[in-house]
Enzyme design. Structure first.
Site, mmCIF file in Angstrom:
data_model
loop_
_atom_site.group_PDB
_atom_site.id
_atom_site.type_symbol
_atom_site.label_atom_id
_atom_site.label_comp_id
_atom_site.label_asym_id
_atom_site.label_seq_id
_atom_site.Cartn_x
_atom_site.Cartn_y
_atom_site.Cartn_z
ATOM 1 N N PRO A 1 0.778 -1.225 0.000
ATOM 2 C CA PRO A 1 0.000 0.000 0.000
ATOM 3 C C PRO A 1 0.819 1.290 0.000
ATOM 4 O O PRO A 1 1.856 1.384 0.655
ATOM 5 C CB PRO A 1 -0.835 -0.096 1.289
ATOM 6 C CG PRO A 1 -0.203 -1.155 2.100
ATOM 7 C CD PRO A 1 0.468 -2.087 1.144
ATOM 8 N N ASN A 2 0.311 2.224 -0.740
ATOM 9 C CA ASN A 2 0.841 3.596 -0.845
ATOM 10 C C ASN A 2 2.118 3.711 -1.673
ATOM 11 O O ASN A 2 2.605 4.821 -1.896
ATOM 12 C CB ASN A 2 1.056 4.230 0.548
ATOM 13 C CG ASN A 2 -0.225 4.283 1.342
ATOM 14 O OD1 ASN A 2 -1.217 4.827 0.858
ATOM 15 N ND2 ASN A 2 -0.245 3.699 2.523
ATOM 16 N N ARG B 1 4.788 10.988 -1.678
ATOM 17 C CA ARG B 1 5.325 10.612 -0.355
ATOM 18 C C ARG B 1 6.627 11.376 -0.114
ATOM 19 O O ARG B 1 7.173 12.005 -1.025
ATOM 20 C CB ARG B 1 5.511 9.094 -0.262
ATOM 21 C CG ARG B 1 4.166 8.370 -0.285
ATOM 22 C CD ARG B 1 4.279 6.902 0.003
ATOM 23 N NE ARG B 1 4.334 6.625 1.437
ATOM 24 C CZ ARG B 1 4.386 5.392 1.939
ATOM 25 N NH1 ARG B 1 4.409 4.329 1.144
ATOM 26 N NH2 ARG B 1 4.419 5.200 3.249
ATOM 27 N N TYR C 1 11.773 8.215 0.982
ATOM 28 C CA TYR C 1 11.548 7.167 -0.017
ATOM 29 C C TYR C 1 12.287 7.379 -1.343
ATOM 30 O O TYR C 1 12.207 6.539 -2.237
ATOM 31 C CB TYR C 1 10.045 7.008 -0.266
ATOM 32 C CG TYR C 1 9.313 6.537 0.984
ATOM 33 C CD1 TYR C 1 9.579 5.282 1.521
ATOM 34 C CD2 TYR C 1 8.387 7.344 1.634
ATOM 35 C CE1 TYR C 1 8.934 4.841 2.676
ATOM 36 C CE2 TYR C 1 7.734 6.915 2.783
ATOM 37 C CZ TYR C 1 8.017 5.662 3.303
ATOM 38 O OH TYR C 1 7.389 5.231 4.441
ATOM 39 N N ASN D 1 7.862 -5.812 -1.123
ATOM 40 C CA ASN D 1 7.871 -4.679 -0.204
ATOM 41 C C ASN D 1 6.444 -4.591 0.336
ATOM 42 O O ASN D 1 5.565 -4.035 -0.326
ATOM 43 C CB ASN D 1 8.265 -3.378 -0.903
ATOM 44 C CG ASN D 1 8.326 -2.216 0.087
ATOM 45 O OD1 ASN D 1 7.848 -2.331 1.215
ATOM 46 N ND2 ASN D 1 8.917 -1.110 -0.321
ATOM 47 N N ALA E 1 3.299 -0.851 4.751
ATOM 48 C CA ALA E 1 2.817 -0.858 6.142
ATOM 49 C C ALA E 1 2.355 -2.244 6.592
ATOM 50 O O ALA E 1 2.398 -2.552 7.794
ATOM 51 C CB ALA E 1 1.701 0.163 6.308
ATOM 52 N N ASP F 1 1.299 -15.468 6.642
ATOM 53 C CA ASP F 1 0.867 -16.858 6.460
ATOM 54 C C ASP F 1 0.872 -17.239 4.984
ATOM 55 O O ASP F 1 1.210 -18.379 4.632
ATOM 56 C CB ASP F 1 -0.530 -17.073 7.061
ATOM 57 C CG ASP F 1 -0.500 -17.145 8.587
ATOM 58 O OD1 ASP F 1 0.603 -17.193 9.162
ATOM 59 O OD2 ASP F 1 -1.599 -17.143 9.192
ATOM 60 N N GLU G 1 12.441 -9.825 1.324
ATOM 61 C CA GLU G 1 11.689 -8.634 1.764
ATOM 62 C C GLU G 1 12.549 -7.397 1.484
ATOM 63 O O GLU G 1 13.750 -7.413 1.779
ATOM 64 C CB GLU G 1 11.426 -8.762 3.274
ATOM 65 C CG GLU G 1 10.726 -7.578 3.906
ATOM 66 C CD GLU G 1 10.648 -7.718 5.440
ATOM 67 O OE1 GLU G 1 10.929 -8.812 5.991
ATOM 68 O OE2 GLU G 1 10.316 -6.703 6.083
ATOM 69 N N HIS H 1 12.752 -2.912 1.510
ATOM 70 C CA HIS H 1 12.212 -1.611 1.907
ATOM 71 C C HIS H 1 13.060 -0.516 1.297
ATOM 72 O O HIS H 1 14.292 -0.633 1.251
ATOM 73 C CB HIS H 1 12.193 -1.461 3.430
ATOM 74 C CG HIS H 1 11.350 -2.493 4.093
ATOM 75 N ND1 HIS H 1 9.973 -2.413 4.101
ATOM 76 C CD2 HIS H 1 11.675 -3.651 4.715
ATOM 77 C CE1 HIS H 1 9.489 -3.480 4.710
ATOM 78 N NE2 HIS H 1 10.491 -4.251 5.093
ATOM 79 N N SER I 1 13.176 2.604 2.617
ATOM 80 C CA SER I 1 13.789 3.221 3.797
ATOM 81 C C SER I 1 14.367 2.116 4.688
ATOM 82 O O SER I 1 14.218 0.925 4.406
ATOM 83 C CB SER I 1 12.726 4.015 4.567
ATOM 84 O OG SER I 1 11.751 3.141 5.109
ATOM 85 N N ARG J 1 13.613 4.215 11.980
ATOM 86 C CA ARG J 1 12.434 5.091 11.985
ATOM 87 C C ARG J 1 11.596 4.844 13.249
ATOM 88 O O ARG J 1 12.122 4.378 14.249
ATOM 89 C CB ARG J 1 11.646 4.864 10.688
ATOM 90 C CG ARG J 1 12.502 5.192 9.444
ATOM 91 C CD ARG J 1 11.730 4.988 8.157
ATOM 92 N NE ARG J 1 10.563 5.863 8.096
ATOM 93 C CZ ARG J 1 9.536 5.690 7.259
ATOM 94 N NH1 ARG J 1 9.562 4.662 6.404
ATOM 95 N NH2 ARG J 1 8.514 6.520 7.254
ATOM 96 N N ARG K 1 7.703 0.617 13.279
ATOM 97 C CA ARG K 1 8.280 0.045 12.052
ATOM 98 C C ARG K 1 9.411 -0.938 12.353
ATOM 99 O O ARG K 1 9.970 -1.550 11.450
ATOM 100 C CB ARG K 1 8.812 1.158 11.139
ATOM 101 C CG ARG K 1 7.738 2.114 10.662
ATOM 102 C CD ARG K 1 8.291 3.118 9.664
ATOM 103 N NE ARG K 1 7.468 4.308 9.604
ATOM 104 C CZ ARG K 1 6.375 4.446 8.834
ATOM 105 N NH1 ARG K 1 5.997 3.479 8.044
ATOM 106 N NH2 ARG K 1 5.673 5.575 8.844
HETATM 107 C C1 DQA Z 1 8.378 0.858 3.525
HETATM 108 C C2 DQA Z 1 8.523 1.092 5.037
HETATM 109 C C3 DQA Z 1 7.197 0.914 5.737
HETATM 110 O O1 DQA Z 1 7.344 1.147 7.132
HETATM 111 C C4 DQA Z 1 6.181 1.909 5.207
HETATM 112 O O2 DQA Z 1 4.926 1.693 5.816
HETATM 113 C C5 DQA Z 1 6.082 1.917 3.730
HETATM 114 C C6 DQA Z 1 7.285 1.724 2.921
HETATM 115 C C7 DQA Z 1 9.670 1.157 2.755
HETATM 116 O O3 DQA Z 1 9.770 0.739 1.603
HETATM 117 O O4 DQA Z 1 10.558 1.835 3.285
HETATM 118 O O5 DQA Z 1 5.024 2.176 3.163
HETATM 119 O O6 DQA Z 1 8.064 -0.509 3.326
#
Ligand code: DQA
Length: 146
Positions: free
Chosen positions: A9-10, A17, A22, A73, A76, A86, A97, A99, A101, A106, A110
């Protein structure tokens, strides 16, 4: 070899953002970077994004059924989605995984990832380059180099 790259998401709204967290790429540019880095490393990236937990779970089921390696990624969802964890646990091929950031540097909420425990490894804090590093790590995992 096809790699499924899932963005949560986002992440499609990187254009609005905080670029100091980011990075400067919008989502389209990030997607192109991932696709071309994959090609450079002899992989094919199927890059997807969803704000919807159920859609992401469906994609993970698809990857489990087709034995497809996944870079995710979870955004959140990283911090609280046991349902995505799961589903990720069902994968037979490697899972990395990523990210943009460094979540550990942070806010405290997180610092927890419910996904890390079912991933081969986690790469964060390098901006868009986190995905490039993940592709290299995935290539090495698939070739048995690490
Ligand atoms: C994120 C880090 C997460 O805490 C955050 O909610 C994101 C992006 C990152 O790519 O740094 O939406 O996954």
């Amino acid at each position: 070899m096809k790699i499924l790259v899932i963005n949560g998401p986002n992440l499609a709204r990187l254009d609005i953002r905080d670029s100091s967290i980011y990075g400067d790429l919008n989502y389209g540019e990030l997607k192109s970077l991932i696709e071309s880095a994959a090609t450079t490393h002899g992989l094919v990236a199927d890059v997807r994004q969803s704000d919807d937990e159920a859609t992401i779970i469906g994609w993970l089921h698809e990857a489990a059924d087709s034995n497809t390696p996944v870079i995710i990624n979870p955004a959140a969802f990283t911090h609280y989605s046991y349902a995505i964890r799961d589903a990720a646990e069902l994968l037979k091929a490697p899972l990395i995984e990523v990210h943009l950031s460094n979540p550990m540097a942070r806010e405290e909420f997180r610092h927890t990832s419910v996904i890390s425990g079912v991933a081969n490894g986690t790469i964060g804090g390098f901006g868009p380059n986190s995905y490039v590093l993940a592709l290299i790590a995935m290539k090495n995992l698939l070739s048995g180099a690490n």
